[in-house]
Design a protein around this motif. Structure first.
Motif, PDB file in Angstrom:
ATOM      1  N   PRO A 104     -26.937 -11.783 -13.741  1.00 58.45           N
ATOM      2  CA  PRO A 104     -25.476 -11.577 -13.739  1.00 58.45           C
ATOM      3  C   PRO A 104     -24.819 -11.647 -15.104  1.00 58.45           C
ATOM      4  N   SER A 105     -25.251 -12.555 -15.957  1.00 55.84           N
ATOM      5  CA  SER A 105     -24.584 -12.724 -17.245  1.00 55.84           C
ATOM      6  C   SER A 105     -25.049 -11.726 -18.299  1.00 55.84           C
ATOM      7  N   LYS A 106     -26.137 -11.004 -18.032  1.00 53.29           N
ATOM      8  CA  LYS A 106     -26.701 -10.110 -19.041  1.00 53.29           C
ATOM      9  C   LYS A 106     -26.770  -8.649 -18.609  1.00 53.29           C
ATOM     10  N   LEU A 107     -26.852  -8.400 -17.319  1.00 50.30           N
ATOM     11  CA  LEU A 107     -27.076  -7.044 -16.834  1.00 50.30           C
ATOM     12  C   LEU A 107     -25.921  -6.575 -15.954  1.00 50.30           C
ATOM     13  N   LYS A 108     -25.412  -5.403 -16.245  1.00 53.13           N
ATOM     14  CA  LYS A 108     -24.419  -4.775 -15.384  1.00 53.13           C
ATOM     15  C   LYS A 108     -25.140  -3.760 -14.496  1.00 53.13           C
ATOM     16  N   PRO A 109     -24.608  -3.513 -13.304  1.00 49.13           N
ATOM     17  CA  PRO A 109     -25.298  -2.595 -12.383  1.00 49.13           C
ATOM     18  C   PRO A 109     -25.475  -1.202 -12.988  1.00 49.13           C
ATOM     19  N   HIS A 110     -26.707  -0.745 -13.051  1.00 47.43           N
ATOM     20  CA  HIS A 110     -27.002   0.609 -13.500  1.00 47.43           C
ATOM     21  C   HIS A 110     -28.449   0.926 -13.158  1.00 47.43           C
ATOM     22  N   SER A 111     -28.800   2.176 -13.204  1.00 45.34           N
ATOM     23  CA  SER A 111     -30.175   2.590 -12.969  1.00 45.34           C
ATOM     24  C   SER A 111     -30.797   3.045 -14.282  1.00 45.34           C
ATOM     25  N   VAL A 112     -32.111   2.968 -14.349  1.00 41.23           N
ATOM     26  CA  VAL A 112     -32.841   3.278 -15.579  1.00 41.23           C
ATOM     27  C   VAL A 112     -33.906   4.324 -15.260  1.00 41.23           C
ATOM     28  N   GLU A 113     -34.020   5.318 -16.133  1.00 44.85           N
ATOM     29  CA  GLU A 113     -34.982   6.394 -15.915  1.00 44.85           C
ATOM     30  C   GLU A 113     -36.339   6.130 -16.569  1.00 44.85           C
ATOM     31  N   ALA A 114     -36.407   5.205 -17.503  1.00 49.16           N
ATOM     32  CA  ALA A 114     -37.646   4.980 -18.257  1.00 49.16           C
ATOM     33  C   ALA A 114     -38.784   4.555 -17.337  1.00 49.16           C
ATOM     34  N   VAL A 115     -39.966   5.113 -17.593  1.00 47.77           N
ATOM     35  CA  VAL A 115     -41.149   4.748 -16.814  1.00 47.77           C
ATOM     36  C   VAL A 115     -41.664   3.399 -17.296  1.00 47.77           C
ATOM     37  N   MET A 116     -41.961   2.541 -16.354  1.00 46.74           N
ATOM     38  CA  MET A 116     -42.395   1.182 -16.675  1.00 46.74           C
ATOM     39  C   MET A 116     -43.506   0.776 -15.727  1.00 46.74           C
ATOM     40  N   GLY A 117     -44.465  -0.008 -16.211  1.00 48.62           N
ATOM     41  CA  GLY A 117     -45.547  -0.517 -15.378  1.00 48.62           C
ATOM     42  C   GLY A 117     -45.540  -2.028 -15.331  1.00 48.62           C
ATOM     43  N   HIS A 118     -46.275  -2.590 -14.398  1.00 49.60           N
ATOM     44  CA  HIS A 118     -46.314  -4.049 -14.291  1.00 49.60           C
ATOM     45  C   HIS A 118     -46.877  -4.716 -15.540  1.00 49.60           C
ATOM     46  N   ALA A 119     -47.732  -3.991 -16.282  1.00 49.35           N
ATOM     47  CA  ALA A 119     -48.274  -4.567 -17.517  1.00 49.35           C
ATOM     48  C   ALA A 119     -47.187  -4.811 -18.561  1.00 49.35           C
ATOM     49  N   ASP A 120     -46.017  -4.180 -18.376  1.00 47.73           N
ATOM     50  CA  ASP A 120     -44.902  -4.376 -19.316  1.00 47.73           C
ATOM     51  C   ASP A 120     -44.150  -5.675 -19.062  1.00 47.73           C
ATOM     52  N   LEU A 121     -44.359  -6.311 -17.931  1.00 52.83           N
ATOM     53  CA  LEU A 121     -43.585  -7.508 -17.599  1.00 52.83           C
ATOM     54  C   LEU A 121     -43.817  -8.639 -18.599  1.00 52.83           C
ATOM     55  N   MET A 122     -45.080  -8.927 -18.914  1.00 56.98           N
ATOM     56  CA  MET A 122     -45.342 -10.069 -19.793  1.00 56.98           C
ATOM     57  C   MET A 122     -44.735  -9.889 -21.181  1.00 56.98           C
ATOM     58  N   PRO A 123     -44.987  -8.786 -21.902  1.00 61.43           N
ATOM     59  CA  PRO A 123     -44.367  -8.669 -23.230  1.00 61.43           C
ATOM     60  C   PRO A 123     -42.842  -8.621 -23.181  1.00 61.43           C
ATOM     61  N   THR A 124     -42.276  -8.078 -22.111  1.00 59.72           N
ATOM     62  CA  THR A 124     -40.813  -8.045 -21.992  1.00 59.72           C
ATOM     63  C   THR A 124     -40.257  -9.444 -21.811  1.00 59.72           C
ATOM     64  N   LEU A 125     -40.844 -10.215 -20.924  1.00 58.66           N
ATOM     65  CA  LEU A 125     -40.357 -11.575 -20.668  1.00 58.66           C
ATOM     66  C   LEU A 125     -40.590 -12.490 -21.866  1.00 58.66           C
ATOM     67  N   LEU A 126     -41.734 -12.354 -22.529  1.00 57.01           N
ATOM     68  CA  LEU A 126     -41.990 -13.176 -23.709  1.00 57.01           C
ATOM     69  C   LEU A 126     -40.988 -12.870 -24.814  1.00 57.01           C
ATOM     70  N   SER A 127     -40.645 -11.597 -24.972  1.00 56.87           N
ATOM     71  CA  SER A 127     -39.656 -11.233 -25.982  1.00 56.87           C
ATOM     72  C   SER A 127     -38.307 -11.880 -25.686  1.00 56.87           C
ATOM     73  N   LEU A 128     -37.900 -11.877 -24.407  1.00 64.93           N
ATOM     74  CA  LEU A 128     -36.631 -12.510 -24.031  1.00 64.93           C
ATOM     75  C   LEU A 128     -36.654 -14.010 -24.283  1.00 64.93           C
ATOM     76  N   ALA A 129     -37.828 -14.605 -24.144  1.00 69.17           N
ATOM     77  CA  ALA A 129     -37.953 -16.051 -24.339  1.00 69.17           C
ATOM     78  C   ALA A 129     -38.155 -16.426 -25.810  1.00 69.17           C
ATOM     79  N   GLY A 130     -38.218 -15.409 -26.674  1.00 73.08           N
ATOM     80  CA  GLY A 130     -38.413 -15.688 -28.091  1.00 73.08           C
ATOM     81  C   GLY A 130     -39.841 -16.009 -28.446  1.00 73.08           C
ATOM     82  N   ALA A 131     -40.774 -15.550 -27.631  1.00 71.36           N
ATOM     83  CA  ALA A 131     -42.183 -15.844 -27.860  1.00 71.36           C
ATOM     84  C   ALA A 131     -42.939 -14.563 -28.180  1.00 71.36           C
TER      85      ALA A 131
END
Length: 347
Positions: free
Chosen positions: A185-212
């Motif tokens: 809620p505090s970071k994302l506004k409702p919208h859709s995204v066209e970019a192709v993404m796979g489950h393997a992208d979850l870890m690097p995305t979450l680590l980046s958000l956590a500053g790791a």
């Protein structure tokens, strides 16, 4: 840090039994515990949130078996859908509703705890629905297949992946394209995204958000997708591997998708997903340069492939009531079950 649930899959939702073995544990201790699978892990997730002290960030992976087979659900949910005539489809719908309720409880628990505004919730499926009864039932004994909730080989599965072709176990879009929701809620506004993404992208995305960051010696298969998700930035993927196996593989670049079948007689499929999401028009011969480019990319991925670390270590975790499924004391002639079932502790 903490684990509760099952490891193999396809357990009975009430007994947690599969082939006479209870696959249900808390931190390696196998349990015999009454209750419906989906509700039990929902209870556990809510309890973890309620007991959180806020001293450090909380990562909670809520992995629901539902709506995987066997198709079983409490009567209170089954009764919600009297208009659905097919029993399996009615049960399937009810199982999803049971899961929805637990997702809602988790969200409410975060809100009551004051954590919702600072929590990213990701909801996604690991694969699309099974349209082949074999993928909906798994390898079972005849007696188990005959019990209520299991599909016979000639029965229809209760799912539809329309307009895509294929289903679970397939490399076509009907097997690999799944829904995904990101809620913060505090970071994302409702919208859709066209970019192709796979489950393997979850870890690097979450680590980046956590500053790791990850280890330089162990590069990620995926990429950080946060800019693409929030700023409409271009996808960091030049191409994206769908899978590469011994006799088949698939890779995507932009709207082009290649599926390669190496088993005799062999087959090459090329689709333009922007015009043909149902993968009905094979363009491999019409666009040979695109086909060769994607074949080379698929081969490059195949050459990078390494043995799964999970495959190496799973004997430590996949147990049959305290005895690993690879234990030499198992009686192979008895279907791989322990010769004697140990007593189970109470929860």
């Amino acid at each position: 840090d903490y684990f509760y649930g099952n490891l193999v899959g396809e357990v009975d939702y009430f007994t947690k039994d599969r082939g006479g073995i209870i696959d249900w544990q808390r931190n390696g201790t196998f349990l015999k515990e009454d209750g419906y699978y989906t509700e039990l892990i929902g209870d556990e997730a809510v309890k973890i949130i309620e007991q959180d002290r806020g001293e450090k960030p909380l990562f909670l992976y809520f992995a629901s078996l539902a709506p995987h087979s066997p198709y079983e659900v409490p009567k209170k949910y089954f009764d919600l859908y009297p208009s659905i005539q097919d029993t399996n489809r009615r049960t399937y719908a009810a199982m999803i509703t049971a899961l929805d309720d637990q997702v809602g409880r988790i969200r409410e628990a975060l809100e009551k705890k004051g954590m919702l505004e600072n929590t990213l919730i990701i909801f996604t499926s690991d694969n699309a629905g099974p349209i082949n009864p074999l993928f909906a039932t798994g390898a079972r004994s005849p007696n188990e297949r005959e019990k209520s909730g299991w599909l016979g080989k000639d029965q229809k599965t209760p799912v539809s992946n329309s307009p895509f072709s294929g289903g679970k176990g397939s490399l076509h879009e009907g097997g690999v394209r799944v829904p995904a929701l990101w809620f913060w809620p505090s970071k994302l506004k409702p919208h859709s995204v066209e970019a192709v993404m796979g489950h393997a992208d979850l870890m690097p995305t979450l680590l980046s958000l956590a500053g790791a960051t990850g280890s330089g010696g162990h590069p990620f298969d995926g990429k950080n997708m946060w800019p693409a998700l929030t700023e409409a930035a271009p996808s960091p993927h030049e191409d994206i591997l769908i899978n590469v196996e011994a006799v088949r593989g698939a890779v995507r670049k932009g709207n082009w998708k290649l599926i390669k079948w190496a088993a005799f007689p062999g087959k090459t499929e090329l689709y333009d997903l922007s015009k043909d999401p149902g993968e009905k028009n094979n363009l491999a011969e019409k666009f040979p340069e695109v086909t060769r480019d994607l074949e080379a990319r698929l081969m490059a991925y195949a050459q990078e492939q390494k043995t799964s670390e999970w495959i190496k270590v799973q004997p430590q975790f996949l147990g049959a009531q305290g005895k690993t499924v690879f234990d030499p004391d198992f009686d192979i002639d008895d279907g791989g079950l322990p010769r004697e079932k140990p007593n189970l502790p109470s929860p």
